[in-house]
Design a protein around this motif. Structure first.
Motif, PDB file in Angstrom:
ATOM      1  N   ASN A 283       0.770  -1.192  -0.069  1.00 28.82           N
ATOM      2  CA  ASN A 283       0.035  -0.111  -0.177  1.00 28.82           C
ATOM      3  C   ASN A 283       0.722   1.246  -0.026  1.00 28.82           C
ATOM      4  OD1 ASN A 283      -2.352  -1.716  -0.088  1.00 28.82           O
ATOM      5  ND2 ASN A 283      -2.665  -1.535   2.211  1.00 28.82           N
ATOM      6  N   SER A 284       2.055   1.102   0.694  1.00 27.06           N
ATOM      7  CA  SER A 284       2.955   2.259   1.131  1.00 27.06           C
ATOM      8  C   SER A 284       3.514   2.566  -0.560  1.00 27.06           C
ATOM      9  CB  SER A 284       3.870   2.169   1.859  1.00 27.06           C
ATOM     10  OG  SER A 284       3.422   1.968   3.032  1.00 27.06           O
ATOM     11  N   ILE A 285       3.896   1.572  -1.350  1.00 27.67           N
ATOM     12  CA  ILE A 285       4.467   1.660  -2.477  1.00 27.67           C
ATOM     13  C   ILE A 285       3.610   2.180  -3.577  1.00 27.67           C
ATOM     14  CG2 ILE A 285       5.395   0.290  -4.697  1.00 27.67           C
ATOM     15  CD1 ILE A 285       6.723  -1.512  -2.432  1.00 27.67           C
ATOM     16  N   VAL A 286       2.599   1.775  -3.629  1.00 25.81           N
ATOM     17  CA  VAL A 286       1.271   2.241  -4.444  1.00 25.81           C
ATOM     18  C   VAL A 286       1.290   3.719  -4.013  1.00 25.81           C
ATOM     19  CG1 VAL A 286      -1.310   2.057  -5.150  1.00 25.81           C
ATOM     20  CG2 VAL A 286       0.263  -0.023  -4.832  1.00 25.81           C
ATOM     21  N   LEU A 287       1.028   4.175  -2.837  1.00 23.13           N
ATOM     22  CA  LEU A 287       0.689   5.615  -2.440  1.00 23.13           C
ATOM     23  C   LEU A 287       1.662   6.528  -3.185  1.00 23.13           C
ATOM     24  CD1 LEU A 287      -0.954   7.503  -0.945  1.00 23.13           C
ATOM     25  CD2 LEU A 287       0.280   6.961   0.988  1.00 23.13           C
ATOM     26  N   ILE A 288       3.079   6.091  -2.721  1.00 20.19           N
ATOM     27  CA  ILE A 288       4.442   6.903  -3.342  1.00 20.19           C
ATOM     28  C   ILE A 288       4.391   6.683  -4.806  1.00 20.19           C
ATOM     29  CG2 ILE A 288       6.677   6.741  -3.568  1.00 20.19           C
ATOM     30  CD1 ILE A 288       6.656   5.259  -0.580  1.00 20.19           C
ATOM     31  N   LEU A 289       3.885   5.744  -5.455  1.00 18.61           N
ATOM     32  CA  LEU A 289       4.142   5.913  -7.026  1.00 18.61           C
ATOM     33  C   LEU A 289       2.927   6.750  -7.472  1.00 18.61           C
ATOM     34  CD1 LEU A 289       4.517   2.198  -7.901  1.00 18.61           C
ATOM     35  CD2 LEU A 289       6.129   3.973  -8.000  1.00 18.61           C
ATOM     36  N   GLY A 290       1.758   6.834  -6.686  1.00 16.88           N
ATOM     37  CA  GLY A 290       0.498   7.700  -7.214  1.00 16.88           C
ATOM     38  C   GLY A 290       1.236   9.202  -6.897  1.00 16.88           C
ATOM     39  N   GLU A 291       1.657   9.319  -5.856  1.00 15.67           N
ATOM     40  CA  GLU A 291       2.188  10.822  -5.511  1.00 15.67           C
ATOM     41  C   GLU A 291       3.228  11.128  -6.542  1.00 15.67           C
ATOM     42  OE1 GLU A 291       3.471  10.294  -1.521  1.00 15.67           O
ATOM     43  OE2 GLU A 291       1.443  10.724  -0.664  1.00 15.67           O
ATOM     44  N   ILE A 292       4.165  10.193  -6.978  1.00 20.36           N
ATOM     45  CA  ILE A 292       5.277  10.768  -7.846  1.00 20.36           C
ATOM     46  C   ILE A 292       4.586  10.860  -9.188  1.00 20.36           C
ATOM     47  CG2 ILE A 292       7.202   9.570  -9.066  1.00 20.36           C
ATOM     48  CD1 ILE A 292       8.262   8.130  -6.554  1.00 20.36           C
ATOM     49  N   ALA A 293       3.699  10.258  -9.521  1.00 21.10           N
ATOM     50  CA  ALA A 293       2.870  10.272 -11.064  1.00 21.10           C
ATOM     51  C   ALA A 293       1.958  11.552 -10.994  1.00 21.10           C
ATOM     52  CB  ALA A 293       1.858   9.174 -11.178  1.00 21.10           C
ATOM     53  N   LEU A 294       1.566  12.097  -9.775  1.00 21.39           N
ATOM     54  CA  LEU A 294       0.780  13.258  -9.763  1.00 21.39           C
ATOM     55  C   LEU A 294       1.801  14.450  -9.707  1.00 21.39           C
ATOM     56  CD1 LEU A 294      -1.865  14.662  -9.211  1.00 21.39           C
ATOM     57  CD2 LEU A 294      -1.454  14.512  -6.942  1.00 21.39           C
ATOM     58  N   LEU A 295       2.909  14.154  -9.063  1.00 20.77           N
ATOM     59  CA  LEU A 295       3.996  15.241  -8.971  1.00 20.77           C
ATOM     60  C   LEU A 295       4.739  15.633 -10.483  1.00 20.77           C
ATOM     61  CD1 LEU A 295       5.955  17.555  -7.526  1.00 20.77           C
ATOM     62  CD2 LEU A 295       7.258  15.523  -7.079  1.00 20.77           C
ATOM     63  N   LEU A 296       4.769  14.599 -11.184  1.00 20.95           N
ATOM     64  CA  LEU A 296       5.350  14.602 -12.504  1.00 20.95           C
ATOM     65  C   LEU A 296       4.343  15.364 -13.366  1.00 20.95           C
ATOM     66  CD1 LEU A 296       6.997  11.094 -12.795  1.00 20.95           C
ATOM     67  CD2 LEU A 296       8.237  13.328 -12.584  1.00 20.95           C
ATOM     68  N   LEU A 297       2.983  14.763 -13.237  1.00 21.33           N
ATOM     69  CA  LEU A 297       1.925  15.407 -14.074  1.00 21.33           C
ATOM     70  C   LEU A 297       2.037  17.338 -13.821  1.00 21.33           C
ATOM     71  CD1 LEU A 297      -0.400  15.337 -16.015  1.00 21.33           C
ATOM     72  CD2 LEU A 297      -1.904  14.890 -14.038  1.00 21.33           C
ATOM     73  N   ILE A 298       1.994  17.514 -12.619  1.00 20.52           N
ATOM     74  CA  ILE A 298       1.911  18.939 -12.285  1.00 20.52           C
ATOM     75  C   ILE A 298       3.244  19.462 -12.777  1.00 20.52           C
ATOM     76  CG2 ILE A 298       2.016  20.388 -10.249  1.00 20.52           C
ATOM     77  CD1 ILE A 298       0.673  18.554  -8.681  1.00 20.52           C
ATOM     78  N   LEU A 299       4.219  18.954 -12.791  1.00 19.28           N
ATOM     79  CA  LEU A 299       5.741  19.531 -13.283  1.00 19.28           C
ATOM     80  C   LEU A 299       5.525  19.581 -14.803  1.00 19.28           C
ATOM     81  CD1 LEU A 299       8.274  18.035 -11.207  1.00 19.28           C
ATOM     82  CD2 LEU A 299       7.491  20.153 -10.965  1.00 19.28           C
ATOM     83  N   TRP A 300       4.863  18.574 -15.517  1.00 20.32           N
ATOM     84  CA  TRP A 300       4.811  18.755 -16.719  1.00 20.32           C
ATOM     85  C   TRP A 300       3.903  19.741 -17.318  1.00 20.32           C
ATOM     86  CZ3 TRP A 300       0.301  17.877 -20.177  1.00 20.32           C
ATOM     87  CH2 TRP A 300       0.761  17.653 -21.383  1.00 20.32           C
ATOM     88  N   VAL A 301       2.666  19.871 -16.599  1.00 19.69           N
ATOM     89  CA  VAL A 301       1.701  21.131 -16.774  1.00 19.69           C
ATOM     90  C   VAL A 301       2.187  22.342 -16.490  1.00 19.69           C
ATOM     91  CG1 VAL A 301      -0.191  22.334 -16.324  1.00 19.69           C
ATOM     92  CG2 VAL A 301      -0.112  19.657 -16.397  1.00 19.69           C
ATOM     93  N   ILE A 302       3.251  22.527 -15.467  1.00 17.92           N
ATOM     94  CA  ILE A 302       3.957  23.832 -15.341  1.00 17.92           C
ATOM     95  C   ILE A 302       4.913  24.138 -16.389  1.00 17.92           C
ATOM     96  CG2 ILE A 302       5.595  24.963 -14.042  1.00 17.92           C
ATOM     97  CD1 ILE A 302       4.311  23.332 -11.416  1.00 17.92           C
ATOM     98  N   PHE A 303       5.694  23.080 -16.773  1.00 17.08           N
ATOM     99  CA  PHE A 303       6.655  23.320 -17.998  1.00 17.08           C
ATOM    100  C   PHE A 303       6.020  23.655 -19.093  1.00 17.08           C
ATOM    101  CE2 PHE A 303       9.428  21.543 -21.147  1.00 17.08           C
ATOM    102  CZ  PHE A 303      10.477  22.005 -21.039  1.00 17.08           C
ATOM    103  N   ILE A 304       4.973  23.230 -19.561  1.00 14.18           N
ATOM    104  CA  ILE A 304       4.258  23.491 -20.632  1.00 14.18           C
ATOM    105  C   ILE A 304       3.875  24.892 -20.551  1.00 14.18           C
ATOM    106  CG2 ILE A 304       2.297  23.002 -22.344  1.00 14.18           C
ATOM    107  CD1 ILE A 304       4.324  20.917 -22.527  1.00 14.18           C
ATOM    108  N   ALA A 305       3.179  25.323 -19.645  1.00  9.44           N
ATOM    109  CA  ALA A 305       2.694  26.509 -19.603  1.00  9.44           C
ATOM    110  C   ALA A 305       3.840  27.673 -19.302  1.00  9.44           C
ATOM    111  CB  ALA A 305       1.922  26.884 -17.854  1.00  9.44           C
ATOM    112  N   VAL A 306       5.172  27.271 -18.748  1.00  8.42           N
ATOM    113  CA  VAL A 306       6.071  28.187 -18.795  1.00  8.42           C
ATOM    114  C   VAL A 306       6.614  28.302 -20.320  1.00  8.42           C
ATOM    115  CG1 VAL A 306       8.537  28.531 -17.971  1.00  8.42           C
ATOM    116  CG2 VAL A 306       6.982  28.102 -16.330  1.00  8.42           C
ATOM    117  N   THR A 307       6.791  27.241 -20.856  1.00  9.78           N
ATOM    118  CA  THR A 307       6.868  27.404 -22.326  1.00  9.78           C
ATOM    119  C   THR A 307       6.273  28.178 -23.120  1.00  9.78           C
ATOM    120  OG1 THR A 307       8.162  24.946 -22.244  1.00  9.78           O
ATOM    121  CG2 THR A 307       7.469  25.863 -24.356  1.00  9.78           C
ATOM    122  N   GLY A 308       4.889  27.973 -23.119  1.00 10.03           N
ATOM    123  CA  GLY A 308       4.033  28.716 -23.668  1.00 10.03           C
ATOM    124  C   GLY A 308       4.300  30.265 -23.519  1.00 10.03           C
TER     125      GLY A 308
END
Length: 234
Positions: A16-41
């Motif tokens: 459960n801890s591993i799944v939770l950590i992976l989910g948090e990492i995925a969410l963080l990467l998604l947020i960073l990707w959106v920020i990067f795209i916005a900054v690029t624009g």
């Protein structure tokens, strides 16, 4: 045979801890990707509006890898497709200038589109493109001798197939491609694929017959790295 999954698997605290950590990492990467795209624009918007290039070595790969997402953000920011394509060409040109300047002129080629000719052009198609007869009906007859005397190989092309054939035959190190926005963009992409320094010069208007271009801008570009500025005879 029972296919039930043991409930104990879902009660495993480590899993459960591993799944939770992976989910948090995925969410963080998604947020960073959106920020990067916005900054690029935003950087693209600032570069276009202020006519000053910001972080081109970051923006260029971002445009290549995430073109669809960047295009959406740019559309939201009020940057239309023509502005974005023009910006991409400008980035490529600026990043290629140093390499172009270092390339001997005898290892450079220039490709003109046939649409720059007069509708009454008497020249005929040959295996190496349309050979200008300097008839005076268009300005190609003025500019081509200047470029050839400087050491350039010059071709008037009916299509991209001839460009690929001439590049394969003469093995140039650098080229200037003239054309509409779409043609220049494709030429720059071709240059990247074959690792050849390429600079694009966009015509003043689109079309298939009797288009026009800024010949002084072309000669300014062709003069990069040369000891003498090329110019048309007055």
């Amino acid at each position: 045979m029972s296919t039930e999954i043991p409930v104990a698997i879902f009660d495993n605290p480590v899993l459960n801890s591993i799944v939770l950590i992976l989910g948090e990492i995925a969410l963080l990467l998604l947020i960073l990707w959106v920020i990067f795209i916005a900054v690029t624009g935003i950087l693209i918007l600032l570069s276009i509006r202020r006519k000053k290039m910001y972080f081109p070595r970051i923006l260029r790969p971002a445009l290549s890898l995430m073109h669809g997402a960047v295009r959406v953000i740019c559309s939201i920011l009020g940057i239309d497709a023509v502005e974005l394509m023009t910006f991409m060409i400008t980035i490529d040109n600026q990043m290629n200038i140093n390499s172009f300047e270092k390339t001997p002129v005898t290892e450079r080629v220039i490709f003109f589109p046939q649409c720059l000719r007069s509708a009454e052009c008497p020249a005929h198609l040959t295996p190496e493109g349309i050979i200008c007869r300097n008839c005076g009906l268009c300005r190609l007859g003025e500019v081509i001798p200047v470029l050839e005397n400087a050491g350039y190989k010059v071709f008037i092309c009916p299509g991209s197939t001839l460009i690929k054939r001439m590049v394969k035959k003469y093995q140039p190190k650098a080229m200037i491609g003239v054309g509409c926005l779409t043609e220049v963009k494709e030429g720059l992409e071709l240059g990247r694929r074959i690792s050849m320094t390429t600079i694009g010069v966009v015509t003043l208007k689109d079309g298939c017959v009797e288009t026009d271009m800024d010949y002084n801008k072309l000669l300014e570009t062709a003069s990069l790295g040369l000891s003498k500025r090329l110019s048309l005879k007055k």
